[in-house]
Scaffold this motif. Structure first.
Motif, PDB file in Angstrom:
ATOM      1  N   PHE A  15       9.550   8.286   1.189  1.00 44.66           N
ATOM      2  CA  PHE A  15       8.680   7.392   1.009  1.00 44.66           C
ATOM      3  C   PHE A  15       7.347   7.191  -0.154  1.00 44.66           C
ATOM      4  CE2 PHE A  15       7.740  10.896   4.485  1.00 44.66           C
ATOM      5  CZ  PHE A  15       6.980  10.137   5.327  1.00 44.66           C
ATOM      6  N   SER A  16       6.420   5.833   0.247  1.00 42.19           N
ATOM      7  CA  SER A  16       6.515   5.767  -1.213  1.00 42.19           C
ATOM      8  C   SER A  16       4.680   6.391  -1.955  1.00 42.19           C
ATOM      9  CB  SER A  16       5.562   4.413  -1.683  1.00 42.19           C
ATOM     10  OG  SER A  16       4.939   3.746  -0.601  1.00 42.19           O
ATOM     11  N   TYR A  17       4.458   7.146  -2.789  1.00 42.81           N
ATOM     12  CA  TYR A  17       3.326   7.808  -3.023  1.00 42.81           C
ATOM     13  C   TYR A  17       3.466   8.447  -4.356  1.00 42.81           C
ATOM     14  CZ  TYR A  17       6.859  10.869  -5.567  1.00 42.81           C
ATOM     15  OH  TYR A  17       8.019  11.467  -6.239  1.00 42.81           O
ATOM     16  N   GLU A  18       1.746   9.336  -4.029  1.00 42.60           N
ATOM     17  CA  GLU A  18       1.184   9.515  -5.138  1.00 42.60           C
ATOM     18  C   GLU A  18       0.487  11.036  -4.793  1.00 42.60           C
ATOM     19  OE1 GLU A  18      -2.375   7.659  -5.967  1.00 42.60           O
ATOM     20  OE2 GLU A  18      -3.369   8.311  -3.785  1.00 42.60           O
ATOM     21  N   ILE A  19       1.070  11.876  -6.392  1.00 41.58           N
ATOM     22  CA  ILE A  19       0.518  13.135  -6.914  1.00 41.58           C
ATOM     23  C   ILE A  19      -0.684  13.551  -6.866  1.00 41.58           C
ATOM     24  CG2 ILE A  19       0.981  15.083  -6.531  1.00 41.58           C
ATOM     25  CD1 ILE A  19       4.174  15.038  -6.399  1.00 41.58           C
ATOM     26  N   ILE A  20      -2.392  13.230  -6.593  1.00 46.36           N
ATOM     27  CA  ILE A  20      -3.248  13.621  -7.514  1.00 46.36           C
ATOM     28  C   ILE A  20      -3.847  15.493  -7.476  1.00 46.36           C
ATOM     29  CG2 ILE A  20      -5.675  12.824  -7.238  1.00 46.36           C
ATOM     30  CD1 ILE A  20      -5.720  10.530  -5.897  1.00 46.36           C
ATOM     31  N   PHE A  21      -3.598  16.077  -8.707  1.00 49.01           N
ATOM     32  CA  PHE A  21      -3.710  16.870  -9.288  1.00 49.01           C
ATOM     33  C   PHE A  21      -5.082  16.571  -9.995  1.00 49.01           C
ATOM     34  CE2 PHE A  21       0.540  18.022  -9.516  1.00 49.01           C
ATOM     35  CZ  PHE A  21       0.831  18.865  -8.800  1.00 49.01           C
ATOM     36  N   VAL A  22      -6.384  17.583  -8.955  1.00 47.99           N
ATOM     37  CA  VAL A  22      -7.158  17.456  -9.566  1.00 47.99           C
ATOM     38  C   VAL A  22      -7.483  18.839  -9.950  1.00 47.99           C
ATOM     39  CG1 VAL A  22     -10.084  17.259  -9.518  1.00 47.99           C
ATOM     40  CG2 VAL A  22      -8.341  16.087  -7.652  1.00 47.99           C
ATOM     41  N   ASN A  23      -8.149  18.757 -11.591  1.00 44.36           N
ATOM     42  CA  ASN A  23      -8.253  19.826 -12.511  1.00 44.36           C
ATOM     43  C   ASN A  23      -9.159  20.606 -12.297  1.00 44.36           C
ATOM     44  OD1 ASN A  23      -8.254  22.330 -14.243  1.00 44.36           O
ATOM     45  ND2 ASN A  23      -8.126  20.652 -16.010  1.00 44.36           N
ATOM     46  N   ASP A  24      -9.394  21.530 -11.133  1.00 43.33           N
ATOM     47  CA  ASP A  24     -11.071  21.863 -11.885  1.00 43.33           C
ATOM     48  C   ASP A  24     -11.656  22.864 -12.665  1.00 43.33           C
ATOM     49  OD1 ASP A  24     -13.753  22.196 -10.093  1.00 43.33           O
ATOM     50  OD2 ASP A  24     -13.135  23.827  -8.534  1.00 43.33           O
ATOM     51  N   GLY A  25     -11.256  22.563 -13.957  1.00 46.90           N
ATOM     52  CA  GLY A  25     -12.498  23.583 -14.854  1.00 46.90           C
ATOM     53  C   GLY A  25     -11.495  24.628 -15.315  1.00 46.90           C
ATOM     54  N   SER A  26      -9.405  24.650 -15.303  1.00 47.88           N
ATOM     55  CA  SER A  26      -9.054  25.185 -15.120  1.00 47.88           C
ATOM     56  C   SER A  26      -9.128  25.891 -16.764  1.00 47.88           C
ATOM     57  CB  SER A  26      -7.745  25.198 -14.860  1.00 47.88           C
ATOM     58  OG  SER A  26      -7.135  24.758 -13.864  1.00 47.88           O
ATOM     59  N   THR A  27      -8.949  27.458 -17.005  1.00 44.32           N
ATOM     60  CA  THR A  27      -9.095  27.554 -18.165  1.00 44.32           C
ATOM     61  C   THR A  27      -7.944  28.375 -18.718  1.00 44.32           C
ATOM     62  OG1 THR A  27      -9.800  29.715 -17.405  1.00 44.32           O
ATOM     63  CG2 THR A  27     -11.864  28.770 -18.471  1.00 44.32           C
ATOM     64  N   MET A  58       0.817  -1.425   0.297  1.00 47.47           N
ATOM     65  CA  MET A  58       0.025   0.050   0.157  1.00 47.47           C
ATOM     66  C   MET A  58       1.029   0.880  -0.004  1.00 47.47           C
ATOM     67  SD  MET A  58      -2.292   1.287   2.947  1.00 47.47           S
ATOM     68  CE  MET A  58      -4.247   1.150   2.563  1.00 47.47           C
ATOM     69  N   LEU A  59       0.610   2.201  -0.814  1.00 46.66           N
ATOM     70  CA  LEU A  59       1.186   3.187  -1.152  1.00 46.66           C
ATOM     71  C   LEU A  59       1.427   4.281   0.467  1.00 46.66           C
ATOM     72  CD1 LEU A  59       0.062   5.379  -4.296  1.00 46.66           C
ATOM     73  CD2 LEU A  59       2.263   4.248  -3.585  1.00 46.66           C
ATOM     74  N   GLN A  60       2.435   4.944   0.702  1.00 45.76           N
ATOM     75  CA  GLN A  60       2.322   5.781   2.117  1.00 45.76           C
ATOM     76  C   GLN A  60       1.338   7.150   2.156  1.00 45.76           C
ATOM     77  OE1 GLN A  60       6.547   4.402   2.701  1.00 45.76           O
ATOM     78  NE2 GLN A  60       6.209   3.956   4.598  1.00 45.76           N
ATOM     79  N   ILE A  61       1.417   7.587   0.854  1.00 48.97           N
ATOM     80  CA  ILE A  61       1.183   9.078   1.046  1.00 48.97           C
ATOM     81  C   ILE A  61       0.446   9.256  -0.535  1.00 48.97           C
ATOM     82  CG2 ILE A  61       1.731  11.946   0.919  1.00 48.97           C
ATOM     83  CD1 ILE A  61       3.620  10.859   3.183  1.00 48.97           C
ATOM     84  N   SER A  62      -1.074   9.936  -0.083  1.00 48.49           N
ATOM     85  CA  SER A  62      -1.573  10.370  -1.457  1.00 48.49           C
ATOM     86  C   SER A  62      -1.457  11.740  -1.370  1.00 48.49           C
ATOM     87  CB  SER A  62      -2.909   9.976  -1.442  1.00 48.49           C
ATOM     88  OG  SER A  62      -2.794   8.220  -1.940  1.00 48.49           O
ATOM     89  N   VAL A  63      -0.775  12.909  -2.262  1.00 49.58           N
ATOM     90  CA  VAL A  63      -1.430  13.877  -2.514  1.00 49.58           C
ATOM     91  C   VAL A  63      -2.163  14.335  -2.642  1.00 49.58           C
ATOM     92  CG1 VAL A  63       0.379  16.533  -1.767  1.00 49.58           C
ATOM     93  CG2 VAL A  63       1.388  14.354  -1.352  1.00 49.58           C
ATOM     94  N   ILE A  64      -3.692  14.774  -2.236  1.00 44.27           N
ATOM     95  CA  ILE A  64      -4.113  15.725  -3.142  1.00 44.27           C
ATOM     96  C   ILE A  64      -4.037  17.286  -3.477  1.00 44.27           C
ATOM     97  CG2 ILE A  64      -7.012  15.537  -3.374  1.00 44.27           C
ATOM     98  CD1 ILE A  64      -7.292  13.764  -1.964  1.00 44.27           C
ATOM     99  N   ILE A  65      -4.239  17.646  -4.675  1.00 42.76           N
ATOM    100  CA  ILE A  65      -3.847  19.257  -4.388  1.00 42.76           C
ATOM    101  C   ILE A  65      -4.693  19.668  -6.121  1.00 42.76           C
ATOM    102  CG2 ILE A  65      -2.204  21.060  -5.744  1.00 42.76           C
ATOM    103  CD1 ILE A  65      -0.531  18.404  -4.600  1.00 42.76           C
ATOM    104  N   PRO A  66      -6.091  20.202  -5.590  1.00 44.34           N
ATOM    105  CA  PRO A  66      -7.049  21.248  -6.189  1.00 44.34           C
ATOM    106  C   PRO A  66      -6.343  22.116  -7.343  1.00 44.34           C
ATOM    107  CG  PRO A  66      -7.616  21.703  -3.792  1.00 44.34           C
ATOM    108  CD  PRO A  66      -6.545  20.697  -3.729  1.00 44.34           C
TER     109      PRO A  66
END
Ligand code: UDP
Ligand code: MG
Length: 320
Positions: free
Chosen positions: A33-45, A1-9
């Motif tokens: 750390f084992s990790y993932e960075i999750i960028f959530v693109n909230d409709g950027s223009t 299991m991954l250790q860290i998820s980073v979520i970025i709106p």
């Protein structure tokens, strides 16, 4: 299991993304750390999504997901929560106001100290005064209502145990009240850590002055929904009964008075000539309406199964 998820709106934060992504990766690698960075693109223009795509090619730990339009920070976080695979989930803003250097300590507080949530506290804050003063007031009210002793509810930098994010649902603009929602879902070990805060380097703030009115309305609805969501009739029914009974007793009183007067041969007014009559009428009707509203709300509650209100356009690096 991954250790860290980073979520970025992300909403129009093109310039900050490469720096932020590199900085997070550097901290993660330094600490192994084992990790993932999750960028959530909230409709950027702007070019944010292109930038995320580019970063995801350079580094496979960078993942991206893009909404069809701007749904707001809460929807973006909610999306990220549902995708996160890490044992510890960290949220942070995309504007470089939060420092990735805090991640290792936050991770330890969740894993070693057993917190469900650790919320950042921007003790020394680099924001304009028009933001800091109302924010103090809000934090005070929210503390009163929730009984949670945090100094800074709305800090973008927070860490969660995975079980928290998989069990709460954030919508509207409820990201300001995640600790409340979590507590009401049974995650009550909530900690706070003083975090470094920096001035916005690129771009500008996405929330204007309306944040305060909206924030206040959200606080009312979040407390209301928490209490009555599954039993709206308790709220509407109580008010409805009070109103209906008031109308009923006033009517009885008016009729009683009239009969008594007639019986004694006194001079009596027409019932319809008395102001109380109209009051009784209104109270009866309003009481009835509240009851009907309660019934409708109950029906909606029993039929509401859809949890999210956003649609995904694209995903990157989610191989399942
Ligand atoms: N954000 C978002 N959707 C929105 C508004 C903001 O995803 O509709 C993101 C934004 O890109 C940033 C974070 O939410 O990463 C916080 O926004 P901002 O820095 O403007 O808020 P502030 O620091 O002024 O409270
Ligand atoms: Mg910011």
């Amino acid at each position: 299991m991954l250790q860290i998820s980073v979520i970025i709106p992300v909403f129009n934060e093109e310039e900050s993304l490469p720096e932020l992504s590199n900085w997070i990766s550097r901290v993660m690698e330094e600490h192994g750390f084992s990790y993932e960075i999750i960028f959530v693109n909230d409709g950027s223009t702007d070019g944010s999504w292109k930038m995320i795509a580019k970063l995801s090619q350079i580094n496979p730990n960078v993942k991206g997901i893009s909404f069809t339009r701007n749904y707001g920070k809460s929807a973006a976080l909610d999306m990220g929560f549902s995708k996160a695979k890490g044992k510890v989930v960290i949220t942070m803003d995309a504007d470089l106001q939060d420092s990735p250097e805090e991640i290792p300590d936050l991770y330890d507080m969740i894993v070693k100290d057993g917190y469900d949530i650790v919320s950042g506290w921007k003790k020394k804050r680099f924001d304009p005064i028009t933001k800091t003063i109302p924010s103090r007031f809000f934090n005070f009210i929210t503390r009163m209502i929730s009984g949670i002793h945090l100094n800074d509810f709305n800090c973008g930098l927070k860490a969660y145990d995975q079980k928290v994010v998989k069990n709460i649902h954030i919508y509207g603009e409820m990201h300001r009240y995640i600790p409340l929602i979590a507590k009401w879902s049974g995650f009550s070990k909530i900690g706070e850590k003083v975090v470094e805060h920096r001035a916005r380097k690129y771009g500008e703030t996405k929330f204007g002055i309306e944040r305060f009115l909206n924030g206040f309305l959200d606080l009312i609805s979040v407390s209301f929904v928490n209490r009555y969501r599954k039993k709206p009739m308790h709220f509407f029914g109580t008010l409805g009964s009070v109103s209906f009974l008031a109308g009923f007793f006033i009517t009885c009183w008016l009729i009683g008075q009239k009969i008594f007067g007639l019986y004694k041969g006194l001079q009596v007014r027409e019932i319809t000539d008395q102001p109380l009559f109209f009051l009784a009428l209104v109270a009866l009707i309003v009481g009835m309406q509240l009851f009907l509203t309660g019934f409708l709300a109950e029906m909606m509650t029993s039929h509401s199964s859809r949890k999210t209100d956003y649609n995904i356009e694209q995903e990157l690096n989610f191989n399942d």
